[in-house]
Design an enzyme around this catalytic site. Structure first.
Site, PDB file in Angstrom:
ATOM      1  N   ARG A 172       0.850  -1.183   0.000  1.00 24.84           N
ATOM      2  CA  ARG A 172       0.000   0.000   0.000  1.00 24.84           C
ATOM      3  C   ARG A 172       0.888   1.235   0.000  1.00 24.84           C
ATOM      4  O   ARG A 172       2.050   1.184   0.401  1.00 24.84           O
ATOM      5  CB  ARG A 172      -0.948   0.010   1.201  1.00 24.84           C
ATOM      6  CG  ARG A 172      -0.247   0.016   2.539  1.00 24.84           C
ATOM      7  CD  ARG A 172      -1.191  -0.264   3.695  1.00 24.84           C
ATOM      8  NE  ARG A 172      -0.511  -0.083   4.976  1.00 24.84           N
ATOM      9  CZ  ARG A 172      -0.534   1.013   5.699  1.00 24.84           C
ATOM     10  NH1 ARG A 172      -1.226   2.062   5.269  1.00 24.84           N
ATOM     11  NH2 ARG A 172       0.102   1.099   6.842  1.00 24.84           N
ATOM     12  N   ARG A 249      20.239  -6.224   0.640  1.00 21.53           N
ATOM     13  CA  ARG A 249      20.624  -4.935   0.078  1.00 21.53           C
ATOM     14  C   ARG A 249      21.490  -4.241   1.117  1.00 21.53           C
ATOM     15  O   ARG A 249      21.285  -4.395   2.322  1.00 21.53           O
ATOM     16  CB  ARG A 249      19.396  -4.064  -0.234  1.00 21.53           C
ATOM     17  CG  ARG A 249      18.618  -4.520  -1.443  1.00 21.53           C
ATOM     18  CD  ARG A 249      19.369  -4.286  -2.739  1.00 21.53           C
ATOM     19  NE  ARG A 249      19.416  -2.857  -3.095  1.00 21.53           N
ATOM     20  CZ  ARG A 249      20.221  -2.368  -4.030  1.00 21.53           C
ATOM     21  NH1 ARG A 249      21.071  -3.139  -4.676  1.00 21.53           N
ATOM     22  NH2 ARG A 249      20.207  -1.072  -4.313  1.00 21.53           N
TER      23      ARG A 249
END
Length: 370
Positions: A172, A249
């Protein structure tokens, strides 16, 4: 005989919560860390009288009252409210997306006008079931917000085009139809006055600590140093990567002292153009309302991770989740080792959730309250 009841590998929040509880429960405990400091990624270091967040901005926020009461045992928190801004092609926009953002972008004034504009742009895209992150974002907020505030930042964060990222990454994109720039919805928020390092120091009072210490080297030299081990390091590294390497990452930071009192007027500015190589600039003094004559800024660059780099964000895709599950099954067979924290559990945690998870570890392992 073992020298300690517990060896805690990692002096970050998880390790500090556990070590504090173990000491209070009458257990002997040694905390080690391969770095030259405690506090893990929340480590703060004083420069020019400013507490610099060495591993990126850490704003404490939570709706968990027990966690808030716990951290306030060890630090007094100020009333900092996170209100970052985004910079795109010379224009600044408030974050998160709110009425100030929409007013600047479209000249709208009321929530109804903003909703209508977003709905109009979503409808214009004509997207059914989103097949990638770009389509997912467009179906949530429309073209203008996506192009200016989502696309470039996300592509820098992940190192690939939004069309090549799965839709599942963005569940979202909240739009707030109020003129409120507070980034978080949590009940409690602030920065520990004096920095996070001082807070963790208080948590570790009375606990033996060895820094610049690799777990593997210590165990090779002193295999029976502790009866139990709380391991907060990377779970695949513990097993010598024998099933393969989990992916992360990483981040790279460039900090500099500037001979000016106020560089950007806010603690965090996001740079949302892909052509700008950093994702954000942090001006640390604003976390504690500093008035020092100089300032310290840090540019934050996302980067690919390779072994030896600092692992920040687990890449929780299907391949890595399946590999972690295999390591977790191995871990279940460890007699005296308990894996914990974001690296031990291959899971990203906000600070409050890391502390809450450490509470559960304390209850399970020590049969006491944190």
């Amino acid at each position: 005989m073992s020298q300690y009841d517990y060896l805690v590998v990692g002096a970050g929040l998880t390790g500090a919560v556990f070590a504090n509880a173990a000491r209070r429960a009458g257990k002997t405990c040694l905390v080690i860390d391969r770095r030259n400091h405690i506090a893990g990624n929340v480590y703060t270091k004083e420069t020019e009288g400013i507490n610099v967040h060495v591993y990126g901005a850490h704003i404490f926020h939570t709706s968990l009252k027990d966690v808030w009461e716990y951290v306030n045992r060890f630090a007094e928190f100020n009333n900092y409210v996170n209100s970052p801004v985004a910079l795109y092609k010379g224009q600044t926009y408030n974050m998160p997306f709110n009425m100030n953002t929409f007013s600047k972008m479209w000249g709208v004034v009321t929530p109804a006008e903003a909703r209508a504009k977003i709905d109009e742009q979503i409808a214009a895209e004509g997207i059914g079931e989103p097949e990638n992150l770009e389509e997912q974002a467009l179906s949530l907020v429309g073209r203008d917000i996506f192009e200016r505030l989502v696309k470039g930042y996300t592509e820098k964060q992940w190192g690939r085009d939004c069309k090549d990222l799965p839709a599942s990454i963005i569940k979202r994109l909240p739009c707030r139809f109020t003129y409120d720039n507070n980034y978080f919805n949590d009940r409690f928020q602030g920065i520990p006055m004096g920095g996070y390092t001082a807070m963790v120091e208080r948590m570790l009072e009375g606990v033996d600590i060895r820094l610049n210490t690799e777990y593997r080297d210590l165990i090779a030299a002193e295999p029976d140093i502790a009866d139990r081990i709380i391991y907060c390091g990377p779970i695949d590294d513990f097993y010598d990567f024998k099933l393969g390497k989990l992916e992360y990452r990483s981040l790279r930071f460039e900090s500099e002292v500037l001979d000016e009192e106020n560089h950007q007027g806010v603690a965090v500015v996001n740079y949302t153009e892909r052509e700008v190589p950093w994702t954000r600039i942090i001006e640390h003094k604003h976390f504690e309302f500093g008035t020092q004559p100089k300032t310290v800024i840090t540019r934050e660059y996302p980067s690919d991770w390779k072994p030896g780099d600092e692992p920040y964000y687990p890449v929780n895709d299907a391949r890595n989740e399946a590999l972690y599950k295999q390591y977790a099954e191995l871990a279940e067979g460890e007699g005296r080792v308990v894996f914990a924290g974001r690296l031990g559990g291959y899971k990203y945690y906000d600070m409050d959730k890391a502390i809450a998870a450490a509470f559960e570890l304390v209850r399970a392992e020590l049969k006491t309250e944190p």
